[in-house]
Design a protein around this motif. Structure first.
Motif, PDB file in Angstrom:
ATOM      1  N   TYR B  61       0.852  -1.188   0.000  1.00 32.68           N
ATOM      2  CA  TYR B  61       0.000   0.000   0.000  1.00 32.68           C
ATOM      3  C   TYR B  61       0.890   1.240   0.000  1.00 32.68           C
ATOM      4  CZ  TYR B  61      -3.534  -3.418   1.047  1.00 32.68           C
ATOM      5  OH  TYR B  61      -4.362  -4.507   0.970  1.00 32.68           O
ATOM      6  N   VAL B  62       0.736   2.058  -1.039  1.00 31.47           N
ATOM      7  CA  VAL B  62       1.529   3.285  -1.135  1.00 31.47           C
ATOM      8  C   VAL B  62       0.627   4.463  -0.796  1.00 31.47           C
ATOM      9  CG1 VAL B  62       2.892   4.779  -2.644  1.00 31.47           C
ATOM     10  CG2 VAL B  62       2.996   2.286  -2.931  1.00 31.47           C
ATOM     11  N   VAL B  63       0.977   5.197   0.258  1.00 33.61           N
ATOM     12  CA  VAL B  63       0.152   6.335   0.674  1.00 33.61           C
ATOM     13  C   VAL B  63       0.973   7.623   0.564  1.00 33.61           C
ATOM     14  CG1 VAL B  63      -1.142   7.392   2.557  1.00 33.61           C
ATOM     15  CG2 VAL B  63      -1.189   4.907   2.263  1.00 33.61           C
ATOM     16  N   PRO B  64       0.540   8.558  -0.291  1.00 32.28           N
ATOM     17  CA  PRO B  64       1.254   9.832  -0.406  1.00 32.28           C
ATOM     18  C   PRO B  64       0.931  10.751   0.775  1.00 32.28           C
ATOM     19  CG  PRO B  64      -0.041   9.340  -2.398  1.00 32.28           C
ATOM     20  CD  PRO B  64      -0.536   8.446  -1.297  1.00 32.28           C
ATOM     21  N   LEU B  65       1.978  11.163   1.474  1.00 29.32           N
ATOM     22  CA  LEU B  65       1.807  12.128   2.554  1.00 29.32           C
ATOM     23  C   LEU B  65       1.874  13.517   1.929  1.00 29.32           C
ATOM     24  CD1 LEU B  65       1.369  12.162   5.611  1.00 29.32           C
ATOM     25  CD2 LEU B  65       3.837  12.313   5.907  1.00 29.32           C
ATOM     26  N   PHE B  66       0.815  13.823   1.174  1.00 27.20           N
ATOM     27  CA  PHE B  66       0.690  15.110   0.489  1.00 27.20           C
ATOM     28  C   PHE B  66      -0.676  15.680   0.826  1.00 27.20           C
ATOM     29  CE2 PHE B  66       4.249  13.440  -1.747  1.00 27.20           C
ATOM     30  CZ  PHE B  66       4.924  14.510  -2.296  1.00 27.20           C
ATOM     31  N   ILE B  67      -0.810  16.997   0.674  1.00 28.43           N
ATOM     32  CA  ILE B  67      -2.024  17.679   1.097  1.00 28.43           C
ATOM     33  C   ILE B  67      -3.146  17.573   0.069  1.00 28.43           C
ATOM     34  CG2 ILE B  67      -2.946  20.039   1.353  1.00 28.43           C
ATOM     35  CD1 ILE B  67      -1.886  18.724   3.942  1.00 28.43           C
ATOM     36  N   SER B  68      -2.791  17.674  -1.207  1.00 26.52           N
ATOM     37  CA  SER B  68      -3.880  17.706  -2.182  1.00 26.52           C
ATOM     38  C   SER B  68      -3.558  16.836  -3.393  1.00 26.52           C
ATOM     39  CB  SER B  68      -4.165  19.138  -2.622  1.00 26.52           C
ATOM     40  OG  SER B  68      -2.975  19.778  -2.987  1.00 26.52           O
ATOM     41  N   GLU B  69      -4.596  16.567  -4.145  1.00 23.05           N
ATOM     42  CA  GLU B  69      -4.422  15.891  -5.423  1.00 23.05           C
ATOM     43  C   GLU B  69      -3.877  16.908  -6.410  1.00 23.05           C
ATOM     44  OE1 GLU B  69      -7.953  13.859  -6.712  1.00 23.05           O
ATOM     45  OE2 GLU B  69      -8.464  13.388  -4.638  1.00 23.05           O
ATOM     46  N   GLY B  70      -2.886  16.530  -7.158  1.00 19.03           N
ATOM     47  CA  GLY B  70      -2.318  17.487  -8.102  1.00 19.03           C
ATOM     48  C   GLY B  70      -1.043  16.951  -8.701  1.00 19.03           C
ATOM     49  N   TYR B  71      -0.153  17.866  -9.014  1.00 23.54           N
ATOM     50  CA  TYR B  71       1.076  17.541  -9.743  1.00 23.54           C
ATOM     51  C   TYR B  71       1.820  16.333  -9.156  1.00 23.54           C
ATOM     52  CZ  TYR B  71       5.821  18.252 -11.567  1.00 23.54           C
ATOM     53  OH  TYR B  71       7.049  18.079 -12.129  1.00 23.54           O
ATOM     54  N   PHE B  72       2.046  16.353  -7.850  1.00 25.71           N
ATOM     55  CA  PHE B  72       2.832  15.264  -7.272  1.00 25.71           C
ATOM     56  C   PHE B  72       2.092  13.943  -7.273  1.00 25.71           C
ATOM     57  CE2 PHE B  72       5.611  18.621  -5.829  1.00 25.71           C
ATOM     58  CZ  PHE B  72       6.836  18.032  -6.073  1.00 25.71           C
ATOM     59  N   THR B  73       0.846  13.969  -6.801  1.00 26.62           N
ATOM     60  CA  THR B  73       0.138  12.690  -6.673  1.00 26.62           C
ATOM     61  C   THR B  73      -0.330  12.150  -8.020  1.00 26.62           C
ATOM     62  OG1 THR B  73      -1.975  13.793  -6.278  1.00 26.62           O
ATOM     63  CG2 THR B  73      -0.649  13.226  -4.339  1.00 26.62           C
ATOM     64  N   GLU B  74      -0.542  13.048  -8.973  1.00 26.37           N
ATOM     65  CA  GLU B  74      -1.082  12.592 -10.261  1.00 26.37           C
ATOM     66  C   GLU B  74      -0.003  12.339 -11.308  1.00 26.37           C
ATOM     67  OE1 GLU B  74      -3.897  15.601 -11.264  1.00 26.37           O
ATOM     68  OE2 GLU B  74      -5.285  15.057  -9.654  1.00 26.37           O
TER      69      GLU B  74
END
Lengths: 404, 289
Positions: B61-74
């Motif tokens: 399970y990969v969980v991004p510790l990021f605040i919003s959906e956008g450049y990094f997560t997408e």
């Protein structure tokens, strides 16, 4: 790569280390019984030099009663060969405790995970040396280098492996004179800052501070400690040994960048790779990073700079290199200009000394009153007082012509 | 074997950037819900490109510790993890509703569950509230208090503003605080004018950021007027134009954030046993009893 041999396991050494006495621990024996239970009667369990199986030989059909519960040993070397009871088996395996504990360590404690297993076997050259030779060497301590780490492997009288990990500079210092740790994750705090308290953005920079030790790690914790200090180095080293290292060269890495880093791909203008040679010389030299650079300009074009001698490979330009390349892409887009100002020969050499001292990280070593050094602080302040105007322009020459 | 990989930004300059990632990984390790918990970074090591090869498990399970959906997560994370066939439509998200996508990571030729970011999960509202409790040292804070949730506006990322508004609305619906407002750094309503947007004498200001760094330690305190220059520091609370502002610092440093990481993995099918309850309990603000 240079696959160095363990330092104390050299069989040609004049001093022949003694093989230690090993008691067979209950958990190792239980693991043997479990493993035999999981096998078909005729399926043998191999140890170095002998094997064990369940059931009487040739009685694979109609196994019942005693025959099914019996064990056999091959070769028996004077011990009873077939129809061994559990007690007989324990006795026979106790005689062969080194081989059994060696099996137990690698099959049950270390486990299958490729990088971990390969690394721990490499430490004691388990794929090259016999159990007897290794146990004798482990009894004296097998030393390995990994980046700036010194790893010393030993064996207990129960055949368990124990490892001492410390900075190589701390070799020979008694454990109680160092800060001792047990939890591999504590290593995170040891790698965050260098000796001068500066943040280390690159874990494989040769700036690991010393003064600490993990004096008594088991095999799994050793692997975790090394992977915490030098992340993914074991995984990449393992892939390289398996001939499966996936190298991504400069061009491909820069082409992949996006967002604020997208600009770096414009730095490659099809005019050679001198700029990448400079990057590698600046960032990837052994004096800056302990990884051995395996990436080149592209698959067909090697850089003119040596990749270094590190034990573990670097498989693509790292984020520090990409970030710096972004800066250089902008700086190197400028056109050179001719500035005219006068320097004495000594001043020209002093400018060179200053650049060398900063590039080699030597400024702290230059003594305050050592005015023979061009990068000495007083010498440098004198140069600034003499050559800078009130706006900080070297030789009083503005950087932009229209600033005059 | 079940593995959790927390992926985060990290920094070449600031050691505080990765601190919350390590802290939440440790909290989750202590629950024993995963056989291994690994961390990977964009600017630190192991890098996104290499973290998966350090993972032993087969349920990842990969969980991004990021605040919003956008450049990094997408874009960045799926590309660097080499998720085969990734397209943002895999999440079928409106910018807030990313859940998970199961894809083969080509680096290891195994499937991974790529989860939505921590910041847009509904449980993040609980973390914001918990952050307010922490900074006021009052587990019942709310009465007589306003709450400002602050982040970037749409200038940098359209979804960033959406996430802030989403959590502010959800917290407002609970009627716990006298007022709840979403404020932004680069658009109206701006955090610079915080006292103008609140009637309450006390306002808790919670920046929706993962880690403390330039924005939360320099930008916002100076913009809000907690200090002239961040190097001077400021008190909590600090009075600005008659409003007592309780500045909370990055919400992602709140220990309960570990719960949201777990929620993301649970939503993607991870078997967590009692870990969620354990984390909520162990990260609580002491009641002073």
């Amino acid at each position: 790569m240079d696959d160095q041999r363990p330092e104390t396991a050299d069989p040609t050494a004049a001093h022949e280390p003694a093989v230690p006495e090993v008691d067979l621990p209950g958990d190792a024996f239980d693991a043997v019984l479990d493993s035999l239970d999981d096998r078909d009667p005729d399926e043998i369990l191999r140890f170095e030099g002998f094997s064990v199986a369940r059931g009487a030989e040739g009685a694979d059909e109609d196994l019942s009663g005693d025959a099914a519960d019996a064990y056999r040993l091959d070769p028996a070397d004077g011990d009873r060969r077939t129809g061994l009871t559990e007690r007989d088996l324990h006795e026979a395996l106790s005689e062969r405790a080194a081989a059994v504990t060696d099996w137990y360590v690698f099959e049950r404690v270390v486990g299958e995970f490729g990088p971990r297993r390969a690394f721990l076997r490499w430490i004691e050259d388990a794929d090259g040396e016999t159990v007897e030779t290794r146990y004798a060497a482990l009894a004296e301590g097998i030393e390995r280098a990994w980046g700036e780490l010194k790893i010393t492997a030993t064996v207990t009288d129960r055949g368990e492996r124990r490892y001492d990990v410390r900075h190589a500079d701390d070799a020979g210092i008694p454990v109680d004179e160092l800060d001792a740790y047990e939890d591999p994750l504590d290593a995170r705090d040891l790698v965050t800052f260098d000796e001068k308290g500066r943040y280390r953005p690159l874990k494989t920079a040769p700036s690991l501070a010393g003064g600490w030790v993990f004096p008594d790690l088991g095999p799994r914790d050793l692997y975790e400690t090394v992977e915490t200090i030098y992340p993914a180095t074991v995984a990449n080293w393992h892939r390289e040994r398996e001939d499966e290292l996936d190298v991504t060269h400069w061009r491909e890495t820069m082409e992949r960048q996006s967002g604020i880093y997208g600009v770096v791909k414009t730095w490659d203008r099809g005019e050679g790779h001198e700029h990448v040679d400079w990057v590698a010389e600046a960032c990837c030299d052994d004096s800056q990073c302990l990884k051995r650079r395996e990436w080149e300009y592209d698959e067909d074009t090697d850089l003119d700079v040596d990749g270094g001698d590190g034990a573990f490979p670097c498989r693509e330009p790292c984020s520090v290199v990409v970030s710096a390349a972004r800066k250089w892409t902008r700086l190197e887009s400028e056109q050179p200009r001719t500035y005219e100002f006068d320097l004495t020969p000594s001043e020209k050499e002093q400018v060179e000394d200053i650049i060398d001292a900063v590039a080699d990280g030597r400024t702290d070593e230059i003594r305050e009153a050592d005015t023979k050094e061009g990068a000495n602080r007083y010498r440098t302040r004198f140069l600034r007082a003499k050559l800078f105007d009130e706006d900080g322009n070297l030789g009083g020459v503005p950087t932009e012509p229209d600033e005059e | 074997m079940q593995s959790l990989v927390i992926v985060a930004h990290g920094s070449h300059l600031n050691p505080e950037s990765s601190a919350p990632t390590y802290d939440h990984a440790d909290t989750i390790r202590a629950t024993g819900a995963f056989d291994e918990v690994r961390t990977g970074f964009w600017k630190e090591e192991p890098h996104f490109r290499e973290v998966l090869r350090t993972v032993e498990g087969d349920e990842i399970y990969v969980v991004p510790l990021f605040i919003s959906e956008g450049y990094f997560t997408e874009q960045v994370i799926p590309r660097e993890l080499r998720l085969a066939g990734w397209d943002v439509s895999e999440w079928g998200s409106d910018g807030l509703s990313a859940d998970q996508a199961t894809l083969v990571a080509e680096d290891i030729d195994r499937e991974v569950h790529y989860c939505g970011p921590v910041g847009t999960h509904r449980a993040m509202a609980d973390v914001i509230v918990r952050r307010a409790e922490s900074v006021t040292d009052d587990p019942d804070v709310g009465d007589g208090f306003g709450l400002a949730v602050v982040g970037h506006g749409t200038e940098r990322n359209e979804n960033s503003a959406k996430a802030i508004e989403y959590h502010a609305d959800r917290i407002a619906e609970r009627d716990r605080f006298d007022e709840v407002k979403a404020l932004y750094m680069d658009e109206d309503p701006e955090v610079d004018d915080l006292p103008e947007h609140f009637e309450s004498d006390d306002v808790v200001l919670v920046p929706l950021f993962i880690a403390d760094g330039y924005h939360t330690q320099e930008d916002i305190p100076e913009d809000v007027g907690l200090c002239e220059d961040h190097t001077e520091g400021y008190d909590v609370p600090e009075t600005v134009d008659g409003t007592r502002i309780w500045y909370a610092g990055a919400v992602g440093t709140e220990p309960l954030t570990a719960d949201v990481v777990l929620e993301r993995a649970a939503d993607a099918g991870a078997d967590l046993g009692t870990a969620l309850d354990d984390v909520r309990e162990t990260t609580r603000v002491a009641t002073g009893d």
